[in-house]
Scaffold this motif. Sequence first.
Motif, mmCIF file in Angstrom:
data_model
loop_
_atom_site.group_PDB
_atom_site.id
_atom_site.type_symbol
_atom_site.label_atom_id
_atom_site.label_comp_id
_atom_site.label_asym_id
_atom_site.label_seq_id
_atom_site.Cartn_x
_atom_site.Cartn_y
_atom_site.Cartn_z
ATOM 1 N N PRO A 109 9.852 17.080 3.894
ATOM 2 C CA PRO A 109 9.374 15.688 3.951
ATOM 3 C C PRO A 109 7.911 15.524 3.523
ATOM 4 N N ARG A 110 7.098 16.540 3.726
ATOM 5 C CA ARG A 110 5.685 16.442 3.316
ATOM 6 C C ARG A 110 5.561 16.317 1.802
ATOM 7 N N ASP A 111 6.411 17.045 1.074
ATOM 8 C CA ASP A 111 6.382 16.945 -0.390
ATOM 9 C C ASP A 111 6.873 15.575 -0.856
ATOM 10 N N VAL A 112 7.922 15.064 -0.208
ATOM 11 C CA VAL A 112 8.459 13.761 -0.578
ATOM 12 C C VAL A 112 7.432 12.670 -0.267
ATOM 13 N N ILE A 113 6.738 12.773 0.868
ATOM 14 C CA ILE A 113 5.699 11.798 1.229
ATOM 15 C C ILE A 113 4.576 11.833 0.197
ATOM 16 N N ALA A 114 4.184 13.026 -0.248
ATOM 17 C CA ALA A 114 3.139 13.137 -1.278
ATOM 18 C C ALA A 114 3.590 12.465 -2.570
ATOM 19 N N ASP A 115 4.865 12.613 -2.926
ATOM 20 C CA ASP A 115 5.390 11.958 -4.129
ATOM 21 C C ASP A 115 5.389 10.439 -3.968
ATOM 22 N N ILE A 116 5.788 9.949 -2.775
ATOM 23 C CA ILE A 116 5.810 8.503 -2.526
ATOM 24 C C ILE A 116 4.401 7.925 -2.615
ATOM 25 N N VAL A 117 3.451 8.609 -2.001
ATOM 26 C CA VAL A 117 2.060 8.136 -2.030
ATOM 27 C C VAL A 117 1.547 8.087 -3.466
ATOM 28 N N GLN A 118 1.877 9.104 -4.260
ATOM 29 C CA GLN A 118 1.417 9.133 -5.647
ATOM 30 C C GLN A 118 2.111 8.075 -6.503
ATOM 31 N N LEU A 119 3.403 7.893 -6.333
ATOM 32 C CA LEU A 119 4.140 6.905 -7.130
ATOM 33 C C LEU A 119 3.687 5.477 -6.850
ATOM 34 N N ASN A 120 3.317 5.201 -5.590
ATOM 35 C CA ASN A 120 2.985 3.836 -5.199
ATOM 36 C C ASN A 120 1.482 3.589 -5.080
ATOM 37 N N ASN A 121 0.683 4.592 -5.435
ATOM 38 C CA ASN A 121 -0.786 4.469 -5.346
ATOM 39 C C ASN A 121 -1.231 4.006 -3.965
ATOM 40 N N LEU A 122 -0.696 4.627 -2.944
ATOM 41 C CA LEU A 122 -1.075 4.282 -1.576
ATOM 42 C C LEU A 122 -2.386 4.965 -1.231
ATOM 43 N N SER A 123 -3.292 4.220 -0.607
ATOM 44 C CA SER A 123 -4.572 4.819 -0.220
ATOM 45 C C SER A 123 -4.451 5.569 1.096
ATOM 46 N N ALA A 124 -3.524 5.171 1.954
ATOM 47 C CA ALA A 124 -3.319 5.840 3.239
ATOM 48 C C ALA A 124 -1.819 6.091 3.397
ATOM 49 N N GLY A 125 -1.479 6.825 4.411
ATOM 50 C CA GLY A 125 -0.069 7.153 4.638
ATOM 51 C C GLY A 125 0.630 6.139 5.515
ATOM 52 N N THR A 126 0.146 4.914 5.544
ATOM 53 C CA THR A 126 0.771 3.882 6.378
ATOM 54 C C THR A 126 1.476 2.856 5.502
ATOM 55 N N VAL A 127 2.548 2.308 6.056
ATOM 56 C CA VAL A 127 3.297 1.264 5.377
ATOM 57 C C VAL A 127 3.513 0.117 6.358
ATOM 58 N N VAL A 128 3.788 -1.057 5.820
ATOM 59 C CA VAL A 128 4.033 -2.232 6.653
ATOM 60 C C VAL A 128 5.444 -2.744 6.371
ATOM 61 N N PRO A 129 6.065 -3.367 7.358
ATOM 62 C CA PRO A 129 7.415 -3.898 7.138
ATOM 63 C C PRO A 129 7.427 -4.915 5.997
ATOM 64 N N GLY A 130 8.472 -4.841 5.167
ATOM 65 C CA GLY A 130 8.613 -5.731 4.024
ATOM 66 C C GLY A 130 7.990 -5.182 2.744
ATOM 67 N N GLN A 131 7.286 -4.070 2.830
ATOM 68 C CA GLN A 131 6.629 -3.492 1.659
ATOM 69 C C GLN A 131 7.671 -2.821 0.770
ATOM 70 N N GLN A 132 7.567 -3.023 -0.547
ATOM 71 C CA GLN A 132 8.465 -2.397 -1.510
ATOM 72 C C GLN A 132 7.848 -1.060 -1.953
ATOM 73 N N LEU A 133 8.639 0.001 -1.876
ATOM 74 C CA LEU A 133 8.180 1.334 -2.277
ATOM 75 C C LEU A 133 9.137 1.928 -3.302
ATOM 76 N N PHE A 134 8.566 2.655 -4.260
ATOM 77 C CA PHE A 134 9.377 3.457 -5.175
ATOM 78 C C PHE A 134 9.448 4.858 -4.578
ATOM 79 N N VAL A 135 10.691 5.337 -4.382
ATOM 80 C CA VAL A 135 10.915 6.616 -3.721
ATOM 81 C C VAL A 135 11.652 7.523 -4.701
ATOM 82 N N PRO A 136 11.179 8.791 -4.891
ATOM 83 C CA PRO A 136 11.888 9.699 -5.812
ATOM 84 C C PRO A 136 13.239 10.097 -5.231
ATOM 85 N N THR A 137 14.251 10.170 -6.121
ATOM 86 C CA THR A 137 15.596 10.496 -5.646
ATOM 87 C C THR A 137 15.933 11.967 -5.773
ATOM 88 N N LYS A 138 15.147 12.723 -6.510
ATOM 89 C CA LYS A 138 15.468 14.153 -6.573
ATOM 90 C C LYS A 138 14.384 15.011 -6.049
#
Length: 138
Positions: A109-138
Motif C-alpha cells: 500500500p505504501r507504493d500505491v499511495i506514493a503513486d496516487i500522490v504523484q499522479l494527483n499532485n497531492l501536497s499531503a497524504g490527506t484527502v477529503v470526501p468528494g475528491q476525485q483521484l486517479f488511482v493506478p490499476t496495476k
Amino acid sequence: MSAISASQARHQQFVSVQQLTSLLDAEPQPRKKPLPPLRLTRRGRIVLIGIPLIFLAALLLSLVGFLNAPAKAADSAAGLALTPTVSVTVQGGESLWGIAATVAPERDPRDVIADIVQLNNLSAGTVVPGQQLFVPTK
C-alpha cells in the motif's frame, strides 16, 4: 644688526623652546626585529586545508548526483507508456491507505499511495470526501 647681515636675517627662522627640546629629546627609533616565520598549528592546518577539502568533496558529490540523476523518462515518445488509471471518488471516512488496499491488494500500500500522490499532485497524504483521484490499476 651689526653681527647679522640683512640677507641672513631673512633666512633665519624662529624656533620655540618646546620645539627645540622635542627635537633634542627625540632619539632615533631602534630598528624593529624581523618577524619570525609563520608557523601553523594543528588547528590552523585543519582550517587551511581541511575545510576547503570538505567543500570540494561536497561540490563533487552534488555534481556527481546531478549528472547521474535520471533526467528523462524515455529516449523517444514511442518508449513512453501510459499508466492505466481509474478515477475514484473519495467517500467519507476513507483514507489513501484504504483506497490503495482496495485497488491493488497484491502491491504494498505504501507504493500505491506514493503513486496516487504523484499522479494527483497531492501536497499531503490527506484527502477529503468528494475528491476525485486517479488511482493506478496495476
